[in-house]
Design an enzyme around this catalytic site. Structure first.
Site, PDB file in Angstrom:
ATOM      1  N   LEU A 142      20.354  43.709  69.914  1.00 43.84           N
ATOM      2  CA  LEU A 142      21.191  42.837  70.675  1.00 43.84           C
ATOM      3  C   LEU A 142      22.724  42.787  70.436  1.00 43.84           C
ATOM      4  O   LEU A 142      23.283  42.604  71.118  1.00 43.84           O
ATOM      5  CB  LEU A 142      20.454  41.267  70.639  1.00 43.84           C
ATOM      6  CG  LEU A 142      19.040  41.095  71.138  1.00 43.84           C
ATOM      7  CD1 LEU A 142      18.702  39.717  70.841  1.00 43.84           C
ATOM      8  CD2 LEU A 142      19.082  41.326  72.743  1.00 43.84           C
ATOM      9  N   GLY A 182      26.667  41.143  64.098  1.00 46.60           N
ATOM     10  CA  GLY A 182      27.321  40.179  63.646  1.00 46.60           C
ATOM     11  C   GLY A 182      27.862  40.436  62.015  1.00 46.60           C
ATOM     12  O   GLY A 182      27.733  41.415  61.530  1.00 46.60           O
ATOM     13  N   GLY A 183      28.547  39.496  61.741  1.00 47.68           N
ATOM     14  CA  GLY A 183      29.229  39.730  60.522  1.00 47.68           C
ATOM     15  C   GLY A 183      28.143  39.637  59.403  1.00 47.68           C
ATOM     16  O   GLY A 183      28.485  40.478  58.320  1.00 47.68           O
ATOM     17  N   PHE A 184      26.891  39.182  59.588  1.00 47.42           N
ATOM     18  CA  PHE A 184      25.950  39.257  58.351  1.00 47.42           C
ATOM     19  C   PHE A 184      25.025  40.139  58.477  1.00 47.42           C
ATOM     20  O   PHE A 184      23.918  40.425  57.852  1.00 47.42           O
ATOM     21  CB  PHE A 184      25.406  37.948  58.069  1.00 47.42           C
ATOM     22  CG  PHE A 184      26.574  36.917  57.751  1.00 47.42           C
ATOM     23  CD1 PHE A 184      27.155  36.810  56.823  1.00 47.42           C
ATOM     24  CD2 PHE A 184      26.866  36.005  58.977  1.00 47.42           C
ATOM     25  CE1 PHE A 184      27.915  35.829  56.323  1.00 47.42           C
ATOM     26  CE2 PHE A 184      27.935  35.258  58.630  1.00 47.42           C
ATOM     27  CZ  PHE A 184      28.319  35.234  57.317  1.00 47.42           C
ATOM     28  N   GLY A 185      24.840  41.151  59.837  1.00 47.26           N
ATOM     29  CA  GLY A 185      23.827  41.985  59.908  1.00 47.26           C
ATOM     30  C   GLY A 185      23.384  42.550  61.382  1.00 47.26           C
ATOM     31  O   GLY A 185      24.298  41.779  62.362  1.00 47.26           O
ATOM     32  N   VAL A 192      21.400  42.363  64.940  1.00 51.73           N
ATOM     33  CA  VAL A 192      20.452  41.087  65.586  1.00 51.73           C
ATOM     34  C   VAL A 192      19.526  42.084  66.720  1.00 51.73           C
ATOM     35  O   VAL A 192      20.055  43.044  67.287  1.00 51.73           O
ATOM     36  CB  VAL A 192      21.423  40.178  66.244  1.00 51.73           C
ATOM     37  CG1 VAL A 192      20.528  39.315  67.197  1.00 51.73           C
ATOM     38  CG2 VAL A 192      22.261  39.573  65.671  1.00 51.73           C
ATOM     39  N   LYS A 199      17.848  38.094  63.240  1.00 45.62           N
ATOM     40  CA  LYS A 199      18.919  38.730  62.694  1.00 45.62           C
ATOM     41  C   LYS A 199      18.530  39.265  61.167  1.00 45.62           C
ATOM     42  O   LYS A 199      18.036  38.444  60.472  1.00 45.62           O
ATOM     43  CB  LYS A 199      20.157  37.681  62.595  1.00 45.62           C
ATOM     44  CG  LYS A 199      21.225  38.341  61.483  1.00 45.62           C
ATOM     45  CD  LYS A 199      22.430  37.171  61.677  1.00 45.62           C
ATOM     46  CE  LYS A 199      23.117  37.543  63.031  1.00 45.62           C
ATOM     47  NZ  LYS A 199      24.685  36.794  62.904  1.00 45.62           N
ATOM     48  N   ASP A 237      33.573  31.238  60.926  1.00 45.13           N
ATOM     49  CA  ASP A 237      33.807  32.597  61.865  1.00 45.13           C
ATOM     50  C   ASP A 237      33.632  32.223  63.465  1.00 45.13           C
ATOM     51  O   ASP A 237      32.875  32.747  64.362  1.00 45.13           O
ATOM     52  CB  ASP A 237      32.634  33.604  61.701  1.00 45.13           C
ATOM     53  CG  ASP A 237      32.910  34.935  62.150  1.00 45.13           C
ATOM     54  OD1 ASP A 237      34.255  35.221  62.353  1.00 45.13           O
ATOM     55  OD2 ASP A 237      32.261  35.927  62.139  1.00 45.13           O
TER      56      ASP A 237
END
Ligand SMILES: *[C@@H]1O[C@H](CO)[C@@H](O)[C@H](O)[C@H]1NC(C)=O
Ligand SMILES: *[C@@H]1O[C@H](CO)[C@@H](O)[C@H](O)[C@H]1NC(C)=O
Ligand SMILES: *[C@@H]1O[C@H](CO)[C@@H](O)[C@H](O)[C@H]1NC(C)=O
Ligand SMILES: *[C@@H]1O[C@H](CO)[C@@H](O)[C@H](O)[C@H]1NC(C)=O
Ligand SMILES: *[C@@H]1O[C@H](CO)[C@@H](O)[C@H](O)[C@H]1NC(C)=O
Ligand SMILES: *[C@@H]1O[C@H](CO)[C@@H](O)[C@H](O)[C@H]1NC(C)=O
Ligand SMILES: *[C@@H]1O[C@H](CO)[C@@H](O)[C@H](O)[C@H]1NC(C)=O
Ligand SMILES: *[C@@H]1O[C@H](CO)[C@@H](O)[C@H](O)[C@H]1NC(C)=O
Ligand SMILES: *[C@@H]1O[C@H](CO)[C@@H](O)[C@H](O)[C@H]1NC(C)=O
Length: 885
Positions: A582, A585-588, A590, A603, A701
């Protein structure tokens, strides 16, 4: 003798252009009291007196919220009455309805007028259906671009409102030119059952070839001229009066002063029509007046037959200059209505006929929803500003049942609302007291909104209530004891989890200084017994809770927040081996997932960033308690070694960034109102993180890709609270990831490295400017200008309109835009202490929205403009029955 086919001629006559001449100036202005005369599409608040009829028309705007105003092509306007110059068209929605205030049980003549006039420059005649309340009335179609179609009905509303709906049947856009209601005497046009749709209303032997209506006709009936070749006209210049009869149809003098007689004075006067369907029932009204002053050796008497049988018992002789009506008191059916007026033997003069009305019976079988329910749901709609397409009758017909409602339809009883689901609808304010009027309610779901205040006692008055979901709000106080009792004895499924500070126990009353209700000893015993039962359920539930598959089937999920730990193999299964990405993002990354039909977003946290953080599980559990309608909710998580995943609700409409940047027409343009609602949603999500959570959560963020849109375009913040799990202070490589979205970064934080809520406020200011302008935070040009600089330059020129996304095409309240820009600019103050709190931003944005809504002539609901109450959650509060422990 041959009679002419009436119905063919008739269709032609009825479709005549609206040409009505006033031959003489009006003597006295007639009384229009009780008239409702709407010029559909006329600009808001406008009104006028039509020059030929002197009817006072007003704009239809107060009676309908949808549709758009259009003007017919200038070439067709000449010679037409003014009320057809504008039309209201309905390019959107299947059913669009007018709601008119009427007097219940009064007989009304209702006339709808449609004149296409190429208003949409398509030169294509549409066809659509007309409904009266929940019932089909007729289909509207057209003969030509400049001829009017009328649909008229004589109807007695059973409630004090009346809904007239235009229904799109995939054959073109519905539209309407005029809507007129005229009260009638209840002694006229009486039927045994049903309402009367006009088939023909004819003025026989007209010498002017003009239609007549008000002010000639006090009831504003529309009379169409008609004659046949084998007839001749007789007239008088004198007035035809109406006698002081008990039943007085009051046909207008100008219509009655002309009549027809057969050319061959010894022949009968004949006419006929063939119904389209022989099962149709008709009522027939004939109006007679003698126009000649008869000498003593003269007489006019005739019999009236229908299909050769006597229709009126005795020979009939009309009174001189006196309107007499002959009509049926019961409906007739026939495959051929063939009338003969036959002169009796000793009559010296032939039969005469002055006017004729024919109506077809329509039985409206689908009853309207109970009025109290209709009033209640309309009040709920306006007090919460529900933006769904709730139009027309809430329950009926079933095909147009309002979304979120369920109704009972027992036999011929009026439908009743039995279920109301307004979950995740962005509701704010208190639980509306109007709900107490939905007395048949069995299920009420207000979960996952931002409702505040107490759980009102009136909910316990709803005797049929079986399901009550209030979880996921910001309610406080204590749940009324009666509801708790009913829940414990199994009569009510009660969900109250995830609220601000809500106590769902009988013993919590003490805290609020309310006297503990005295529970009878038998009641107390029952409470103990059910408590034991609940304890067992809870124990069992705990066991299944952690297993994928059983989770969604567990009843009474109110007792435990719906959280879940999933295994890595569960994650593989739900994402179908990470089939569909999808986004990143900043952390991985999705991925799209599906848990037994429920769509989710998974995520996967990049293992490098999370390795070694033992807090993960504890922090995620905390985040799962953070619940707000404008925050994407966490469904569960996975924590198996380096495989860490967060599972969120799926947001069908993607992120705000793509909505703002899509200039390729792939997505519809967000309206100014829609943009304000999104800004307000996002602001409320942030407000909750900053003020509602203890300790406060700083998002860090905030940016358009992190604002996700549900399928109803409700906006929710994503990725909140991740910075709690990955703290930056003293941090390593992680800090650059979270803090690192250029363009959104608080300059003060950049300098001081000290972070607080105001950093989110700065980022929100950037988001707000993007919403207004649809420009990116940093221009894609060579200069890479920051959006705030660009806006500052344009504002210096005072040119607000050139700031706004051109795709809005000027469709916004300019003051509302000004205010939004001001809010954004103050959020962007370089010193954090000069920036407002999110709470203040929310209040100001509500004002912006109210301005825009006022422009669109919505009445702003009170809770929308009222300042929002401060909210707080104490994450240590557990919303579980103490008894169940
Ligand atoms: C219809 O009546 C209701 C209740 O009396 C009132 O609130 C509403 O404003 C009226 N609507 C119009 C268009 O007059
Ligand atoms: C309108 O559409 C419905 C369903 O598509 C159909 O059953 C009905 O006959 C249509 N009405 C007319 C007048 O075409
Ligand atoms: C007409 O209305 C009056 C009261 O306004 C009522 O007494 C009478 O029964 C009604 N007549 C009919 C035919 O409905
Ligand atoms: C009346 O008007 C119709 C339609 O405009 C026309 O066909 C007809 O000839 C006219 N009749 C007379 C008597 O003028
Ligand atoms: C006039 O009508 C009578 C009765 O219908 C008929 O007998 C007679 O032939 C008619 N006259 C003409 C000229 O048509
Ligand atoms: C006439 O109406 C009846 C009842 O509405 C319907 O069943 C029948 O098919 C119709 N017949 C025609 C020829 O339209
Ligand atoms: C009626 O009487 C008038 C004179 O009063 C006479 O001229 C006329 O012919 C009579 N008409 C008939 C049909 O007898
Ligand atoms: C209806 O009646 C008229 C006159 O009696 C006749 O001319 C016509 O043919 C009839 N129509 C049918 C369908 O029988
Ligand atoms: C015509 O004859 C009827 C009886 O058949 C009688 O009642 C009526 O008065 C007569 N009319 C005239 C005008 O003579």
């Amino acid at each position: 003798m041959k009679a002419m086919k009436i119905f063919k001629r008739l269709l032609y006559a009825i479709l005549l252009p609206l040409l009505f001449d006033l031959l003489h100036p009006l003597q006295a202005q007639q009384d229009q009291s009780g008239f409702i005369s709407l010029d559909c599409g006329l600009p808001k608040d406008s009104s006028y007196s039509e020059p030929t009829t002197k009817i006072n028309y007003i704009s239809d705007r107060p009676f309908i919220n949808t549709g758009s105003s259009n003007s017919i092509s200038a070439e067709y306007k000449a010679n037409l009455q003014q009320q057809v110059a504008f039309v209201r068209s309905f390019p959107q929605g299947i059913r669009n309805c007018y709601t008119l205030n009427v007097t219940k049980a009064t007989k009304y003549l209702i006339r709808t007028t449609f004149l296409y006039g190429n208003y949409d420059a398509q030169n294509k005649l549409p066809q659509f259906d007309l409904h009266l309340g929940p019932n089909y009335w007729d289909t509207v179609n057209f003969n030509s671009v400049n001829s009017a179609t009328f649909k008229e009905i004589i109807h007695i509303p059973s409630q004090d409102h009346l809904q007239i709906c235009l229904v799109n049947n995939n054959s073109g856009t519905p539209f309407i030119s005029a809507l007129e209601l005229r009260p009638l005497e209840n002694t006229t046009y009486v039927t045994t059952t049903g309402s009367l749709a006009l088939a023909y209303r004819l003025d026989f032997g007209s010498t002017t070839n003009k239609s007549y209506r008000y002010p000639y006709d006090v009831y504003d009936r529309l009379w169409t001229p008609y004659t046949q070749k084998d007839w001749t006209t007789i007239t008088t210049s004198l007035t035809v009066n109406h006698p002081d009869a008990q039943v007085d149809f009051r046909p207008p003098s100008i219509v009655m002063s002309t009549g027809v007689v057969p050319l061959n004075a010894s022949a009968p006067l004949e006419f006929f029509w063939e119904p389209l369907n022989e099962t149709k029932k008709y009522y027939i009204y004939m109006h007679f007046a003698e126009l000649q002053q008869l000498q003593s050796n003269q007489s006019r008497a005739f019999e009236i037959t229908l299909n050769g049988k006597s229709w009126f018992d005795e020979p009939f002789s009309p009174g001189y200059l006196e309107a007499n009506s002959v009509y049926s008191t019961r409906a007739s059916t026939a495959s051929n209505f063939s009338f003969s007026l036959v002169r009796v033997n000793n009559s010296t003069l032939p039969p005469i006929l002055n006017a004729l009305e024919v109506y077809r019976v329509i039985e409206f079988l689908q009853p309207e929803t109970e009025q109290d329910d209709v009033d209640a749901i309309n009040n709920i709609k306006s007090s919460y500003g529900v933006s769904r397409n709730w139009q027309g009758d809430p329950c009926a017909p079933v095909a147009f049942l309002w979304s979120g409602l369920n109704c009972s339809y027992k036999d011929s009883d009026t439908p009743r609302i039995i279920s109301l689901n307004l979950s995740s609808s962005g509701l704010t304010g208190e639980i509306a007291s109007y709900i107490s009027s939905l007395t048949m309610l069995q299920s009420l779901d207000l979960s996952n909104n931002s409702l505040t205040g107490p759980v009102p006692a009136f909910l316990s008055q709803l005797q049929n209530l079986r399901v009550l979901k209030l979880n996921g709000n910001m309610l406080n106080g204590s749940v009324p004891a009666e509801l708790i009792e009913r829940s414990k004895s199994g009569f009510l499924s009660l969900s109250v989890g995830d609220n601000k500070d809500l106590c769902a126990s009988l013993s919590c009353k003490k805290k609020n200084n309310v006297i503990i209700p005295i529970v009878s000893s038998i009641g107390a015993l029952a409470v103990l017994l059910t408590a034991a039962a609940i304890f067992i359920i809870l124990k069992r539930k705990k066991k299944y809770d952690m297993r994928l598959g059983s989770r969604l089937t567990v009843q009474n999920d109110s007792l435990e927040p719906k959280k879940c730990q999933f295994t890595y193999s569960d994650v593989l299964k739900m994402t179908n081996n990470f089939e569909r990405t999808l986004g990143k993002g900043g952390f991985g990354t999705v991925f799209y997932g599906n848990i037994e039909g429920t769509e989710v977003a998974v995520k996967m946290l990049s293992s490098s960033s999370v390795q070694g953080y033992q807090q993960f599980q504890a922090e995620v559990k905390l985040l799962m308690k953070v619940y707000h309608g404008n925050l994407t909710s966490l469904v569960g998580y996975c924590n198996e070694g380096t495989n860490m995943a967060l599972i969120y609700e799926y947001m069908a409409n993607g992120n705000l960034e793509s909505h703002l940047s899509a200039g390729d027409g792939s997505q519809s343009v967000l309206s100014w109102e829609g943009r304000l609602r999104i800004a307000l949603d996002a602001a409320q999500g942030l407000e909750y993180l900053h003020i509602g959570c203890k300790p406060p959560i700083i998002h860090r963020d905030v940016k358009t890709p992190n604002i996700l849109l549900a399928d109803n375009l409700q906006a929710k913040l994503a990725d909140f609270g991740l910075s709690r799990i990955f703290p930056t202070e003293g941090g390593t490589h992680v800090s650059t990831v979270i803090a690192g979205t250029p363009g959104y970064l608080d300059p003060e934080y950049y300098i001081t490295n000290r972070l607080n809520e105001k950093s989110d406020v700065y980022s929100f200011g950037v988001v707000l400017l993007e919403i207004i302008t649809a420009e990116p935070a940093i221009s894609r040009t060579q200069e890479r200008t920051h959006i705030s600089q660009w806006v500052g330059h344009v504002l210096a020129d005072g040119d607000i309109r050139s700031l706004v996304d051109p795709r809005l095409e000027g469709d916004f309240d300019v003051n509302s835009v000004w205010k939004a820009v001001e809010i954004a600019m103050v959020c962007l103050s370089s010193m954090s202490i000069k920036r407002p709190s999110m709470n203040e931003v929310v209040i100001e944005l509500k004002d912006c929205l109210a301005m825009e809504l006022a422009r669109k002539n919505h009445t702003p609901s009170t809770d929308l403009v009222a300042s929002s109450e401060m909210i707080s959650i104490d994450s240590s509060t557990e919303l579980i029955y103490p008894l169940a422990r």
